[in-house]
Design a protein around this motif. Structure first.
Motif, PDB file in Angstrom:
ATOM      1  N   LEU A  47      -1.466 -28.839   0.440  1.00 37.84           N
ATOM      2  CA  LEU A  47      -2.001 -27.526   0.091  1.00 37.84           C
ATOM      3  C   LEU A  47      -2.958 -27.634  -1.086  1.00 37.84           C
ATOM      4  O   LEU A  47      -3.988 -26.963  -1.127  1.00 37.84           O
ATOM      5  CB  LEU A  47      -0.843 -26.573  -0.267  1.00 37.84           C
ATOM      6  CG  LEU A  47      -1.225 -25.201  -0.794  1.00 37.84           C
ATOM      7  CD1 LEU A  47      -1.895 -24.388   0.296  1.00 37.84           C
ATOM      8  CD2 LEU A  47      -0.004 -24.490  -1.324  1.00 37.84           C
ATOM      9  N   VAL A  48      -2.658 -28.515  -2.022  1.00 36.95           N
ATOM     10  CA  VAL A  48      -3.433 -28.625  -3.256  1.00 36.95           C
ATOM     11  C   VAL A  48      -4.822 -29.222  -3.012  1.00 36.95           C
ATOM     12  O   VAL A  48      -5.816 -28.717  -3.527  1.00 36.95           O
ATOM     13  CB  VAL A  48      -2.664 -29.449  -4.307  1.00 36.95           C
ATOM     14  CG1 VAL A  48      -3.508 -29.699  -5.536  1.00 36.95           C
ATOM     15  CG2 VAL A  48      -1.379 -28.741  -4.695  1.00 36.95           C
ATOM     16  N   VAL A  49      -4.895 -30.282  -2.224  1.00 41.75           N
ATOM     17  CA  VAL A  49      -6.179 -30.978  -2.024  1.00 41.75           C
ATOM     18  C   VAL A  49      -7.246 -30.060  -1.426  1.00 41.75           C
ATOM     19  O   VAL A  49      -8.343 -29.946  -1.986  1.00 41.75           O
ATOM     20  CB  VAL A  49      -5.976 -32.267  -1.189  1.00 41.75           C
ATOM     21  CG1 VAL A  49      -7.307 -32.866  -0.793  1.00 41.75           C
ATOM     22  CG2 VAL A  49      -5.158 -33.273  -1.979  1.00 41.75           C
ATOM     23  N   PRO A  50      -6.988 -29.368  -0.315  1.00 40.84           N
ATOM     24  CA  PRO A  50      -8.029 -28.468   0.201  1.00 40.84           C
ATOM     25  C   PRO A  50      -8.364 -27.336  -0.774  1.00 40.84           C
ATOM     26  O   PRO A  50      -9.519 -26.930  -0.881  1.00 40.84           O
ATOM     27  CB  PRO A  50      -7.439 -27.897   1.489  1.00 40.84           C
ATOM     28  CG  PRO A  50      -6.277 -28.733   1.825  1.00 40.84           C
ATOM     29  CD  PRO A  50      -5.834 -29.413   0.590  1.00 40.84           C
ATOM     30  N   SER A  51      -7.367 -26.864  -1.507  1.00 37.15           N
ATOM     31  CA  SER A  51      -7.619 -25.796  -2.476  1.00 37.15           C
ATOM     32  C   SER A  51      -8.540 -26.274  -3.589  1.00 37.15           C
ATOM     33  O   SER A  51      -9.463 -25.561  -3.996  1.00 37.15           O
ATOM     34  CB  SER A  51      -6.301 -25.313  -3.077  1.00 37.15           C
ATOM     35  OG  SER A  51      -5.453 -24.809  -2.087  1.00 37.15           O
ATOM     36  N   LEU A  52      -8.309 -27.479  -4.094  1.00 36.49           N
ATOM     37  CA  LEU A  52      -9.169 -28.011  -5.150  1.00 36.49           C
ATOM     38  C   LEU A  52     -10.571 -28.301  -4.639  1.00 36.49           C
ATOM     39  O   LEU A  52     -11.557 -28.062  -5.348  1.00 36.49           O
ATOM     40  CB  LEU A  52      -8.543 -29.271  -5.754  1.00 36.49           C
ATOM     41  CG  LEU A  52      -7.282 -29.056  -6.577  1.00 36.49           C
ATOM     42  CD1 LEU A  52      -6.710 -30.399  -7.024  1.00 36.49           C
ATOM     43  CD2 LEU A  52      -7.555 -28.172  -7.783  1.00 36.49           C
ATOM     44  N   ILE A  53     -10.685 -28.799  -3.410  1.00 37.15           N
ATOM     45  CA  ILE A  53     -12.013 -29.055  -2.841  1.00 37.15           C
ATOM     46  C   ILE A  53     -12.773 -27.746  -2.666  1.00 37.15           C
ATOM     47  O   ILE A  53     -13.948 -27.647  -3.039  1.00 37.15           O
ATOM     48  CB  ILE A  53     -11.889 -29.812  -1.503  1.00 37.15           C
ATOM     49  CG1 ILE A  53     -11.407 -31.240  -1.770  1.00 37.15           C
ATOM     50  CG2 ILE A  53     -13.211 -29.824  -0.750  1.00 37.15           C
ATOM     51  CD1 ILE A  53     -11.049 -32.008  -0.516  1.00 37.15           C
ATOM     52  N   LEU A  54     -12.115 -26.739  -2.138  1.00 34.82           N
ATOM     53  CA  LEU A  54     -12.758 -25.438  -1.964  1.00 34.82           C
ATOM     54  C   LEU A  54     -13.139 -24.837  -3.315  1.00 34.82           C
ATOM     55  O   LEU A  54     -14.232 -24.282  -3.469  1.00 34.82           O
ATOM     56  CB  LEU A  54     -11.822 -24.490  -1.202  1.00 34.82           C
ATOM     57  CG  LEU A  54     -12.415 -23.155  -0.767  1.00 34.82           C
ATOM     58  CD1 LEU A  54     -13.596 -23.375   0.164  1.00 34.82           C
ATOM     59  CD2 LEU A  54     -11.352 -22.327  -0.082  1.00 34.82           C
ATOM     60  N   GLY A  59     -17.228 -23.509  -7.288  1.00 30.43           N
ATOM     61  CA  GLY A  59     -17.746 -23.721  -8.640  1.00 30.43           C
ATOM     62  C   GLY A  59     -19.170 -24.234  -8.622  1.00 30.43           C
ATOM     63  O   GLY A  59     -20.018 -23.776  -9.389  1.00 30.43           O
ATOM     64  N   TYR A  60     -19.458 -25.191  -7.730  1.00 21.50           N
ATOM     65  CA  TYR A  60     -20.818 -25.723  -7.619  1.00 21.50           C
ATOM     66  C   TYR A  60     -21.785 -24.622  -7.173  1.00 21.50           C
ATOM     67  O   TYR A  60     -22.888 -24.500  -7.710  1.00 21.50           O
ATOM     68  CB  TYR A  60     -20.859 -26.883  -6.628  1.00 21.50           C
ATOM     69  CG  TYR A  60     -22.248 -27.404  -6.409  1.00 21.50           C
ATOM     70  CD1 TYR A  60     -22.841 -28.251  -7.333  1.00 21.50           C
ATOM     71  CD2 TYR A  60     -22.985 -27.034  -5.290  1.00 21.50           C
ATOM     72  CE1 TYR A  60     -24.130 -28.716  -7.151  1.00 21.50           C
ATOM     73  CE2 TYR A  60     -24.271 -27.484  -5.094  1.00 21.50           C
ATOM     74  CZ  TYR A  60     -24.842 -28.335  -6.028  1.00 21.50           C
ATOM     75  OH  TYR A  60     -26.123 -28.778  -5.841  1.00 21.50           O
ATOM     76  N   ALA A  61     -21.367 -23.819  -6.190  1.00 19.46           N
ATOM     77  CA  ALA A  61     -22.225 -22.736  -5.698  1.00 19.46           C
ATOM     78  C   ALA A  61     -22.501 -21.710  -6.791  1.00 19.46           C
ATOM     79  O   ALA A  61     -23.633 -21.226  -6.927  1.00 19.46           O
ATOM     80  CB  ALA A  61     -21.575 -22.055  -4.488  1.00 19.46           C
TER      81      ALA A  61
END
Length: 95
Positions: A47-54, A59-61
Motif C-alpha cells: 500500500l505504501v509504495v504506490p502511495s509514495l509514488i503517486l 508533488g512534481y506536477a
C-alpha cells in the motif's frame, strides 16, 4: 515489549541520518516520510509504495505548474513594466 518499537524507531532514524553522507541518499525528509508511512501502515509496503509514488508524481506536477505559473506572471509583469518605461521615455522625448 512496546519499548522495542521505540528502540527500533530510534535506530532506523539514526541510520537514516547517517546515510545522508552519500549524495544519492541525501533526501532525508523523503526517507523519513517513507519510513513513517510504512510504520503507520503496519508494514503493508504494498500500500505504501504506490502511495509514495503517486505522491511524488503529484508533488512534481505541483512544482512544475508553480514554476510555469510564476514564469507566465513574471513575463506579463515585465511586458507591462517595459511598456510603461517606453511610454515614459516617449513622454520625456516629447518635452
Amino acid at each position: 515489549m512496546e519499548i522495542a518499537g521505540y528502540v527500533m524507531t530510534a535506530l532506523v532514524s539514526f541510520f537514516m541520518c547517517i546515510q545522508a553522507k552519500r549524495a544519492w541518499l541525501q533526501y532525508i525528509p523523503g526517507t523519513f516520510i517513507g519510513a513513517c508511512a510504512t510504520f503507520a501502515a503496519d508494514g503493508a509496503w504494498q500500500l505504501v509504495v504506490p502511495s509514495l509514488i503517486l505522491g511524488g508524481l503529484f508533488g512534481y506536477a505541483m512544482k512544475a505548474s508553480g514554476i510555469w505559473l510564476h514564469k507566465q506572471l513574471s513575463d506579463r509583469d515585465s511586458d507591462t513594466s517595459n511598456s510603461k518605461a517606453a511610454n515614459a521615455k516617449t513622454a520625456l522625448a516629447n518635452d
